[in-house]
Scaffold this motif. Structure first.
Motif, PDB file in Angstrom:
ATOM      1  N   SER A  22       0.825  -1.209   0.000  1.00 30.52           N
ATOM      2  CA  SER A  22       0.000   0.000   0.000  1.00 30.52           C
ATOM      3  C   SER A  22       0.856   1.253   0.000  1.00 30.52           C
ATOM      4  O   SER A  22       0.638   2.181   0.795  1.00 30.52           O
ATOM      5  CB  SER A  22      -0.928  -0.003   1.225  1.00 30.52           C
ATOM      6  N   LEU A  23       1.824   1.282  -0.882  1.00 34.74           N
ATOM      7  CA  LEU A  23       2.753   2.404  -0.909  1.00 34.74           C
ATOM      8  C   LEU A  23       2.050   3.701  -1.250  1.00 34.74           C
ATOM      9  O   LEU A  23       1.083   3.729  -2.041  1.00 34.74           O
ATOM     10  CB  LEU A  23       3.876   2.128  -1.905  1.00 34.74           C
ATOM     11  N   LYS A  24       2.531   4.779  -0.646  1.00 37.76           N
ATOM     12  CA  LYS A  24       1.971   6.113  -0.831  1.00 37.76           C
ATOM     13  C   LYS A  24       3.059   7.040  -1.388  1.00 37.76           C
ATOM     14  O   LYS A  24       4.245   6.793  -1.173  1.00 37.76           O
ATOM     15  CB  LYS A  24       1.488   6.652   0.512  1.00 37.76           C
ATOM     16  N   PRO A  25       2.668   8.103  -2.049  1.00 39.03           N
ATOM     17  CA  PRO A  25       3.669   9.047  -2.553  1.00 39.03           C
ATOM     18  C   PRO A  25       4.601   9.552  -1.446  1.00 39.03           C
ATOM     19  O   PRO A  25       5.788   9.795  -1.705  1.00 39.03           O
ATOM     20  CB  PRO A  25       2.815  10.172  -3.133  1.00 39.03           C
ATOM     21  N   GLU A  26       4.081   9.680  -0.235  1.00 38.22           N
ATOM     22  CA  GLU A  26       4.914  10.154   0.874  1.00 38.22           C
ATOM     23  C   GLU A  26       5.933   9.129   1.332  1.00 38.22           C
ATOM     24  O   GLU A  26       6.782   9.426   2.184  1.00 38.22           O
ATOM     25  CB  GLU A  26       4.043  10.602   2.058  1.00 38.22           C
ATOM     26  N   ASP A  27       5.882   7.924   0.801  1.00 41.11           N
ATOM     27  CA  ASP A  27       6.916   6.934   1.092  1.00 41.11           C
ATOM     28  C   ASP A  27       8.132   7.107   0.182  1.00 41.11           C
ATOM     29  O   ASP A  27       9.141   6.421   0.364  1.00 41.11           O
ATOM     30  CB  ASP A  27       6.376   5.512   0.901  1.00 41.11           C
ATOM     31  N   THR A  28       8.033   8.007  -0.775  1.00 43.66           N
ATOM     32  CA  THR A  28       9.146   8.263  -1.680  1.00 43.66           C
ATOM     33  C   THR A  28      10.365   8.738  -0.899  1.00 43.66           C
ATOM     34  O   THR A  28      10.288   9.704  -0.145  1.00 43.66           O
ATOM     35  CB  THR A  28       8.762   9.306  -2.733  1.00 43.66           C
ATOM     36  N   ALA A  29      11.473   8.019  -1.071  1.00 41.98           N
ATOM     37  CA  ALA A  29      12.691   8.338  -0.316  1.00 41.98           C
ATOM     38  C   ALA A  29      13.800   7.385  -0.753  1.00 41.98           C
ATOM     39  O   ALA A  29      13.557   6.406  -1.457  1.00 41.98           O
ATOM     40  CB  ALA A  29      12.456   8.174   1.184  1.00 41.98           C
ATOM     41  N   VAL A  30      14.998   7.690  -0.297  1.00 38.00           N
ATOM     42  CA  VAL A  30      16.086   6.731  -0.378  1.00 38.00           C
ATOM     43  C   VAL A  30      16.041   5.913   0.913  1.00 38.00           C
ATOM     44  O   VAL A  30      16.024   6.488   2.002  1.00 38.00           O
ATOM     45  CB  VAL A  30      17.450   7.416  -0.527  1.00 38.00           C
ATOM     46  N   TYR A  31      16.007   4.606   0.764  1.00 40.15           N
ATOM     47  CA  TYR A  31      15.913   3.719   1.907  1.00 40.15           C
ATOM     48  C   TYR A  31      17.277   3.103   2.209  1.00 40.15           C
ATOM     49  O   TYR A  31      17.948   2.591   1.306  1.00 40.15           O
ATOM     50  CB  TYR A  31      14.894   2.618   1.628  1.00 40.15           C
ATOM     51  N   TYR A  32      17.636   3.147   3.494  1.00 38.16           N
ATOM     52  CA  TYR A  32      18.928   2.652   3.940  1.00 38.16           C
ATOM     53  C   TYR A  32      18.744   1.542   4.964  1.00 38.16           C
ATOM     54  O   TYR A  32      17.902   1.659   5.857  1.00 38.16           O
ATOM     55  CB  TYR A  32      19.731   3.767   4.606  1.00 38.16           C
ATOM     56  N   CYS A  33      19.541   0.505   4.858  1.00 37.83           N
ATOM     57  CA  CYS A  33      19.558  -0.489   5.927  1.00 37.83           C
ATOM     58  C   CYS A  33      20.775  -0.224   6.808  1.00 37.83           C
ATOM     59  O   CYS A  33      21.749   0.419   6.381  1.00 37.83           O
ATOM     60  CB  CYS A  33      19.585  -1.906   5.379  1.00 37.83           C
ATOM     61  N   ALA A  34      20.695  -0.711   8.026  1.00 37.15           N
ATOM     62  CA  ALA A  34      21.769  -0.464   8.974  1.00 37.15           C
ATOM     63  C   ALA A  34      21.842  -1.597   9.983  1.00 37.15           C
ATOM     64  O   ALA A  34      20.842  -2.275  10.240  1.00 37.15           O
ATOM     65  CB  ALA A  34      21.552   0.863   9.686  1.00 37.15           C
ATOM     66  N   VAL A  35      23.023  -1.783  10.545  1.00 39.91           N
ATOM     67  CA  VAL A  35      23.253  -2.791  11.574  1.00 39.91           C
ATOM     68  C   VAL A  35      23.459  -2.085  12.902  1.00 39.91           C
ATOM     69  O   VAL A  35      24.294  -1.178  13.004  1.00 39.91           O
ATOM     70  CB  VAL A  35      24.474  -3.651  11.253  1.00 39.91           C
ATOM     71  N   ALA A  36      22.706  -2.511  13.898  1.00 41.49           N
ATOM     72  CA  ALA A  36      22.774  -1.880  15.216  1.00 41.49           C
ATOM     73  C   ALA A  36      24.033  -2.300  15.990  1.00 41.49           C
ATOM     74  O   ALA A  36      24.683  -3.288  15.652  1.00 41.49           O
ATOM     75  CB  ALA A  36      21.538  -2.228  16.020  1.00 41.49           C
ATOM     76  N   ARG A  37      24.318  -1.536  17.034  1.00 42.61           N
ATOM     77  CA  ARG A  37      25.465  -1.835  17.887  1.00 42.61           C
ATOM     78  C   ARG A  37      25.147  -2.899  18.930  1.00 42.61           C
ATOM     79  O   ARG A  37      26.037  -3.423  19.592  1.00 42.61           O
ATOM     80  CB  ARG A  37      25.943  -0.559  18.586  1.00 42.61           C
ATOM     81  N   THR A  38      23.840  -3.201  19.070  1.00 39.53           N
ATOM     82  CA  THR A  38      23.399  -4.203  20.033  1.00 39.53           C
ATOM     83  C   THR A  38      22.445  -5.183  19.357  1.00 39.53           C
ATOM     84  O   THR A  38      22.093  -5.010  18.192  1.00 39.53           O
ATOM     85  CB  THR A  38      22.681  -3.550  21.219  1.00 39.53           C
ATOM     86  N   GLY A  39      21.987  -6.172  20.140  1.00 41.10           N
ATOM     87  CA  GLY A  39      21.102  -7.174  19.570  1.00 41.10           C
ATOM     88  C   GLY A  39      19.623  -6.824  19.622  1.00 41.10           C
ATOM     89  O   GLY A  39      18.799  -7.535  19.039  1.00 41.10           O
ATOM     90  N   GLY A  40      19.284  -5.755  20.308  1.00 40.11           N
ATOM     91  CA  GLY A  40      17.886  -5.411  20.456  1.00 40.11           C
ATOM     92  C   GLY A  40      17.354  -4.560  19.315  1.00 40.11           C
ATOM     93  O   GLY A  40      18.008  -4.394  18.284  1.00 40.11           O
ATOM     94  N   ILE A  41      16.139  -4.041  19.513  1.00 43.42           N
ATOM     95  CA  ILE A  41      15.535  -3.173  18.505  1.00 43.42           C
ATOM     96  C   ILE A  41      15.749  -1.719  18.931  1.00 43.42           C
ATOM     97  O   ILE A  41      15.489  -1.363  20.073  1.00 43.42           O
ATOM     98  CB  ILE A  41      14.030  -3.470  18.319  1.00 43.42           C
TER      99      ILE A  41
END
Length: 124
Positions: free
Chosen positions: A85-104
């Motif tokens: 259900s993508l919306k125009p406001e979802d337009t962006a560059v999307y980045y993934c990242a790895v956290a410094r810990t195991g949690g969220i």
């Protein structure tokens, strides 16, 4: 050398779906949380979703709850972002990242490694 490579972005219409992937290499990240962020034109980078090391716990930014799903495959060292259900406001560059810990975690400083990003454009 640690490397995160996002893929799956593209140009879609409002209401469509996309699945982003982020493949990590250089080390194993199965013990660390992972997340997705995005940066829209003219805006600050913002948190989108996060997942714990086990994949059991997830956390979403309010505007994507119920539409986006984050998941991971530790055997493949890969994290995914399924977007519906993508919306125009979802337009962006999307980045993934790895956290410094195991949690969220939902803040950028908590992440140690970042990908180069993949463009998602949603037309109305």
């Amino acid at each position: 050398q640690v490397q995160l490579v996002e893929s799956g972005g593209g140009l879609v219409q409002a209401g469509d779906s996309l699945r982003l992937s982020c493949a990590a290499s250089g080390r194993t990240f199965s013990s660390y949380g992972m997340g997705w962020f995005r940066r829209a034109p003219g805006k600050e980078r913002e948190f989108v979703a996060a997942i714990s090391w086990s994949g059991v716990s997830t956390y979403y930014e309010d505007s994507v709850k119920g539409r986006f799903t984050i998941s991971r495959d530790n055997a493949k060292n890969t994290v995914y972002l399924q977007m519906h259900s993508l919306k125009p406001e979802d337009t962006a560059v999307y980045y993934c990242a790895v956290a410094r810990t195991g949690g969220i975690v939902g803040v950028a400083p908590a992440y140690a490694y970042w990908g180069q990003g993949t463009q998602v454009t949603v037309s109305s």
